[in-house]
Design a protein around this motif. Structure first.
Motif, mmCIF file in Angstrom:
data_model
loop_
_atom_site.group_PDB
_atom_site.id
_atom_site.type_symbol
_atom_site.label_atom_id
_atom_site.label_comp_id
_atom_site.label_asym_id
_atom_site.label_seq_id
_atom_site.Cartn_x
_atom_site.Cartn_y
_atom_site.Cartn_z
ATOM 1 N N VAL A 293 34.252 40.266 29.382
ATOM 2 C CA VAL A 293 33.879 39.374 30.485
ATOM 3 C C VAL A 293 35.121 38.751 31.120
ATOM 4 C CG1 VAL A 293 32.664 37.229 31.078
ATOM 5 C CG2 VAL A 293 31.557 38.933 29.635
ATOM 6 N N MET A 294 36.091 38.338 30.315
ATOM 7 C CA MET A 294 37.324 37.771 30.867
ATOM 8 C C MET A 294 38.073 38.822 31.697
ATOM 9 S SD MET A 294 37.392 34.638 30.146
ATOM 10 C CE MET A 294 35.611 34.631 30.185
ATOM 11 N N LEU A 295 38.133 40.043 31.196
ATOM 12 C CA LEU A 295 38.768 41.135 31.931
ATOM 13 C C LEU A 295 38.075 41.365 33.264
ATOM 14 C CD1 LEU A 295 40.565 43.830 32.022
ATOM 15 C CD2 LEU A 295 38.509 44.896 31.098
ATOM 16 N N LEU A 296 36.754 41.405 33.246
ATOM 17 C CA LEU A 296 35.998 41.675 34.468
ATOM 18 C C LEU A 296 36.188 40.572 35.498
ATOM 19 C CD1 LEU A 296 32.698 43.121 32.968
ATOM 20 C CD2 LEU A 296 34.586 44.382 34.028
ATOM 21 N N VAL A 297 36.226 39.327 35.052
ATOM 22 C CA VAL A 297 36.422 38.212 35.980
ATOM 23 C C VAL A 297 37.780 38.341 36.671
ATOM 24 C CG1 VAL A 297 36.807 35.715 36.102
ATOM 25 C CG2 VAL A 297 34.853 36.606 34.832
ATOM 26 N N ILE A 298 38.817 38.600 35.891
ATOM 27 C CA ILE A 298 40.165 38.723 36.455
ATOM 28 C C ILE A 298 40.237 39.902 37.420
ATOM 29 C CG2 ILE A 298 42.574 39.268 35.886
ATOM 30 C CD1 ILE A 298 42.078 37.709 33.221
ATOM 31 N N CYS A 299 39.699 41.047 37.004
ATOM 32 C CA CYS A 299 39.792 42.248 37.837
ATOM 33 C C CYS A 299 38.972 42.137 39.117
ATOM 34 C CB CYS A 299 39.392 43.482 37.034
ATOM 35 S SG CYS A 299 40.614 43.922 35.783
ATOM 36 N N VAL A 300 37.820 41.502 39.050
ATOM 37 C CA VAL A 300 37.015 41.327 40.261
ATOM 38 C C VAL A 300 37.748 40.416 41.241
ATOM 39 C CG1 VAL A 300 34.915 40.233 41.156
ATOM 40 C CG2 VAL A 300 34.769 41.870 39.286
ATOM 41 N N ILE A 301 38.338 39.346 40.744
ATOM 42 C CA ILE A 301 39.064 38.425 41.633
ATOM 43 C C ILE A 301 40.220 39.142 42.322
ATOM 44 C CG2 ILE A 301 40.570 36.387 41.667
ATOM 45 C CD1 ILE A 301 38.682 35.192 39.500
ATOM 46 N N THR A 302 41.039 39.873 41.559
ATOM 47 C CA THR A 302 42.179 40.553 42.177
ATOM 48 C C THR A 302 41.734 41.707 43.070
ATOM 49 O OG1 THR A 302 42.539 42.025 40.269
ATOM 50 C CG2 THR A 302 43.746 39.921 40.303
ATOM 51 N N ASP A 303 40.643 42.357 42.709
ATOM 52 C CA ASP A 303 40.161 43.465 43.522
ATOM 53 C C ASP A 303 39.608 42.961 44.854
ATOM 54 O OD1 ASP A 303 39.840 46.175 43.991
ATOM 55 O OD2 ASP A 303 37.896 46.294 42.994
ATOM 56 N N ILE A 304 38.913 41.846 44.840
ATOM 57 C CA ILE A 304 38.384 41.282 46.081
ATOM 58 C C ILE A 304 39.513 40.736 46.951
ATOM 59 C CG2 ILE A 304 37.035 39.364 47.043
ATOM 60 C CD1 ILE A 304 35.032 39.829 44.749
ATOM 61 N N ARG A 305 40.440 40.010 46.352
ATOM 62 C CA ARG A 305 41.520 39.385 47.125
ATOM 63 C C ARG A 305 42.552 40.382 47.630
ATOM 64 N NH1 ARG A 305 43.153 33.925 43.795
ATOM 65 N NH2 ARG A 305 41.247 32.773 44.249
ATOM 66 N N GLU A 306 42.963 41.305 46.765
ATOM 67 C CA GLU A 306 44.102 42.151 47.093
ATOM 68 C C GLU A 306 43.804 43.643 47.065
ATOM 69 O OE1 GLU A 306 47.394 40.871 44.617
ATOM 70 O OE2 GLU A 306 46.415 38.923 44.422
ATOM 71 N N ARG A 307 42.575 44.005 46.744
ATOM 72 C CA ARG A 307 42.182 45.413 46.592
ATOM 73 C C ARG A 307 43.029 46.119 45.530
ATOM 74 N NH1 ARG A 307 38.511 44.200 49.937
ATOM 75 N NH2 ARG A 307 37.589 45.672 51.371
ATOM 76 N N LYS A 308 43.341 45.399 44.471
ATOM 77 C CA LYS A 308 44.135 45.956 43.380
ATOM 78 C C LYS A 308 43.581 45.507 42.041
ATOM 79 C CE LYS A 308 48.578 46.392 45.682
ATOM 80 N NZ LYS A 308 48.603 47.806 45.799
ATOM 81 N N ILE A 309 43.634 46.416 41.078
ATOM 82 C CA ILE A 309 43.375 46.100 39.679
ATOM 83 C C ILE A 309 44.693 46.375 38.974
ATOM 84 C CG2 ILE A 309 42.074 46.727 37.619
ATOM 85 C CD1 ILE A 309 39.753 47.481 39.501
ATOM 86 N N TYR A 310 45.303 45.339 38.460
ATOM 87 C CA TYR A 310 46.688 45.413 38.008
ATOM 88 C C TYR A 310 46.849 46.000 36.610
ATOM 89 C CZ TYR A 310 48.062 42.719 42.057
ATOM 90 O OH TYR A 310 48.292 42.310 43.340
ATOM 91 N N ASN A 311 47.884 46.832 36.480
ATOM 92 C CA ASN A 311 48.242 47.392 35.175
ATOM 93 C C ASN A 311 48.641 46.305 34.191
ATOM 94 O OD1 ASN A 311 47.780 50.010 35.987
ATOM 95 N ND2 ASN A 311 49.915 50.409 36.523
#
Length: 173
Positions: free
Chosen positions: A8-26
């Motif tokens: 859940v923590m991973l998904l929250v972080i990835c959704v935020i960055t994906d929505i804001r920057e269109r990126k899921i960071y390595n």
């Protein structure tokens, strides 16, 4: 519960960055992957680690072909692979079904709000109708319209959360 919390923590972080920057960071994916593998090894032994690795490859393979065809970002592929590493192959398979449904609904809603639904459906109808008679016509969809994307990490996260809810595993602590 540890793996649910981590997921859940991973998904929250990835959704935020994906929505804001269109990126899921390595820098989010790879440390979490190491934590997942180590946690499985320490908490369940080599059998759980093997199951985690299999889940990783199942998640990876689900989105690898769409990635090769240009319809998916590499971050999306790695995110689904990480979900498989955290929760296993059955979980990632079920999540991918919900992910596909959520992604389709999101794309449909996007077409409606961008007022392209009518044009897209008309183009699809003519394309299929003409294929029936062996005629191949150029698409009526403008190539600029095809560049419209949306953060598919949201669909991946939605699929995983729905799967967690349905299996009754959304107990974070």
């Amino acid at each position: 519960m540890w793996f649910n919390f981590l997921l859940v923590m991973l998904l929250v972080i990835c959704v935020i960055t994906d929505i804001r920057e269109r990126k899921i960071y390595n820098k989010v994916i790879f440390p979490t992957l190491i934590i997942a593998f180590l946690s499985h090894l320490l908490l369940g032994g080599s059998k759980d680690l093997f199951s985690s690795v299999i889940g990783f490859f199942v998640g990876f393979l689900i989105l690898f072909v769409p990635y090769l065809l240009g319809g998916m970002g590499a971050g999306d592929v790695k995110l689904l692979a990480l979900i498989g590493a955290l929760k296993g192959s059955y979980f990632v398979l079920h999540s991918s079904i919900y992910m596909a449904i959520a992604g389709g609904l999101m794309a449909f809603i996007l077409l409606i709000f961008q007022k392209q639904l009518h044009t897209t459906l008309k183009s699809l109808y003519y394309y299929i109708y003409n294929l029936k008679y062996g005629i191949r016509l150029p698409s009526l969809i403008n190539n600029n319209d095809l560049s419209n994307t949306y953060p598919y990490g949201t669909a991946i996260a939605t699929g995983a959360i729905i799967n967690l809810l349905l299996e009754g595993g959304l107990h974070l602590w």
